[in-house]
Design an enzyme around this catalytic site. Structure first.
Site, PDB file in Angstrom:
ATOM      1  CE  LYS A  52      -3.784  -2.471   2.229  1.00 52.33           C
ATOM      2  NZ  LYS A  52      -4.588  -2.781   3.413  1.00 52.33           N
ATOM      3  CD  GLN A  96      -3.494  -4.578   6.429  1.00 53.94           C
ATOM      4  OE1 GLN A  96      -3.669  -3.502   5.851  1.00 53.94           O
ATOM      5  NE2 GLN A  96      -3.847  -5.723   5.901  1.00 53.94           N
ATOM      6  CG  ASP A 119      -9.447  -0.328   4.880  1.00 50.51           C
ATOM      7  OD1 ASP A 119      -9.111  -0.721   3.746  1.00 50.51           O
ATOM      8  OD2 ASP A 119      -8.769  -0.542   5.912  1.00 50.51           O
TER       9      ASP A 119
HETATM   10  N1  GUN Z   1      -6.770  -7.050   6.225  1.00 48.38           N
HETATM   11  C1  GUN Z   1      -7.088  -7.770   5.120  1.00 48.38           C
HETATM   12  N2  GUN Z   1      -7.630  -6.980   4.183  1.00 48.38           N
HETATM   13  C2  GUN Z   1      -7.649  -5.732   4.702  1.00 48.38           C
HETATM   14  C3  GUN Z   1      -8.088  -4.480   4.203  1.00 48.38           C
HETATM   15  O1  GUN Z   1      -8.590  -4.346   3.083  1.00 48.38           O
HETATM   16  N3  GUN Z   1      -7.942  -3.424   5.041  1.00 48.38           N
HETATM   17  C4  GUN Z   1      -7.425  -3.543   6.287  1.00 48.38           C
HETATM   18  N4  GUN Z   1      -7.332  -2.439   7.040  1.00 48.38           N
HETATM   19  N5  GUN Z   1      -6.995  -4.691   6.773  1.00 48.38           N
HETATM   20  C5  GUN Z   1      -7.121  -5.777   5.990  1.00 48.38           C
END
Ligand code: GUN
Length: 293
Positions: A52, A96, A119
């Site tokens: 990211k 995350q 998100d």
């Molecule tokens: N863990 C797995 N997929 C995601 C996501 O799209 N966002 C976040 N914050 N954590 C995750």
């Protein structure tokens, strides 16, 4: 059979975003800024977050990575979230998941200001999505909708079967596919662990979205000729021939299902790469105040 190349499409979208950032910069506008909070040392989470942050650099966004040890308390994490909520330079941020067991993920999700929830996990954004209002769409469903749109896949009036009812994939994609929008207007069946006779549903599907988390769950006998199959699964399957001792497999038995499909997403290189571009698109939307004023 044709492949939906998520890797290529994500690169195309990133180039488009980079162009837009260049224009923003040239006009003296604000540069989009994404922050990510990573707690602990879960190897998969580390890879996702690194991806990211790297993607932000690729498109010219500013990024901030906040790394904290497993020992962080819930109060300390909530304080960080509060600071990010108030930081005027940060357009959007993510925490995350998964988080260590002593931290309540629901509390954390609710603490994020919906205006910065790129998100799309906050119930405010989920509710806005369900009602067709402007919102940040969760990354994976947004990525799938982009694929359907950019590959000109006919969704209206089609039979779609979604396998899996998670909050971040199955449930939101079922809502998006059935919304009065384009892509959308599909007839959607949401199958889950208590559904009786899943193959009976999938065999009638023009579009299957598999997000069930079980390697090779969708077999060739479950798929009708000419279907479009979107595979969201990323499962580790033991494989002694690999240096790592495992390989990644989707929820679909790709080798046998692919020949029957009109279009199919591979794993890896399908839905996965699209999730990061979704996050970038949401951050850009936040910076341009397209969802909230
Ligand atoms: N863990 C797995 N997929 C995601 C996501 O799209 N966002 C976040 N914050 N954590 C995750």
């Amino acid at each position: 059979m044709n492949i939906i190349d998520g890797k290529l499409l994500s690169q195309t979208i990133k180039q488009e975003i980079a162009e837009e950032v260049k224009t923003l910069k040239a006009n003296g506008g604000k540069i989009p800024h994404l922050a990510a909070v990573l707690v602990g040392s879960d190897p998969a989470s580390k890879v996702y977050v690194r991806n990211k942050v790297q993607s932000c650099e690729e498109v010219g966004f500013e990024s901030t990575l906040i790394r904290k040890d497993d020992s962080i308390t819930e109060e300390e994490l909530l304080e960080i979230i509060q600071e990010l909520n108030e930081d005027e330079d940060v357009d959007g941020f993510i925490v995350q998941l998964p988080l260590p067991k002593h931290i309540n993920e629901e509390k954390v999700t609710l603490a994020i200001d919906p205006r910065k929830d790129v998100d799309g996990f906050h119930p405010t954004n989920f509710g806005r999505m369900a009602q067709g209002m402007p919102s940040y769409l969760p990354a994976t469903p947004f990525g799938i909708m982009q694929m359907l749109d950019r590959y000109n896949i006919d969704v209206e009036g089609k039979n779609c079967v979604v396998l899996g009812r998670s909050n971040i994939v199955g449930t939101p994609i079922s809502i998006l596919l059935s919304r009065k929008a384009s892509p959308g207007n599909a007839t959607v069946v949401l199958c889950h662990s208590r559904t009786k006779n899943i193959p009976e549903y999938t065999r009638q599907a023009d579009i299957i979205v598999a997000a069930i988390g079980r390697a090779n769950f969708v077999t060739a006998d479950m798929v009708k000729e000419g279907a479009v199959v979107i595979d969201v699964g990323i499962n580790r399957v033991e494989d002694a021939s690999r240096k790592r001792g495992y390989r990644l497999a989707g929820d679909v038995d790709y080798e046998n299902v692919a020949p029957k499909c009109k279009l199919i997403t591979p794993v890896p290189g399908g839905v996965g790469p699209m999730t990061v571009t979704s996050l970038l698109m949401n951050t850009l939307k936040s910076c341009k105040k397209e969802v909230y004023q």
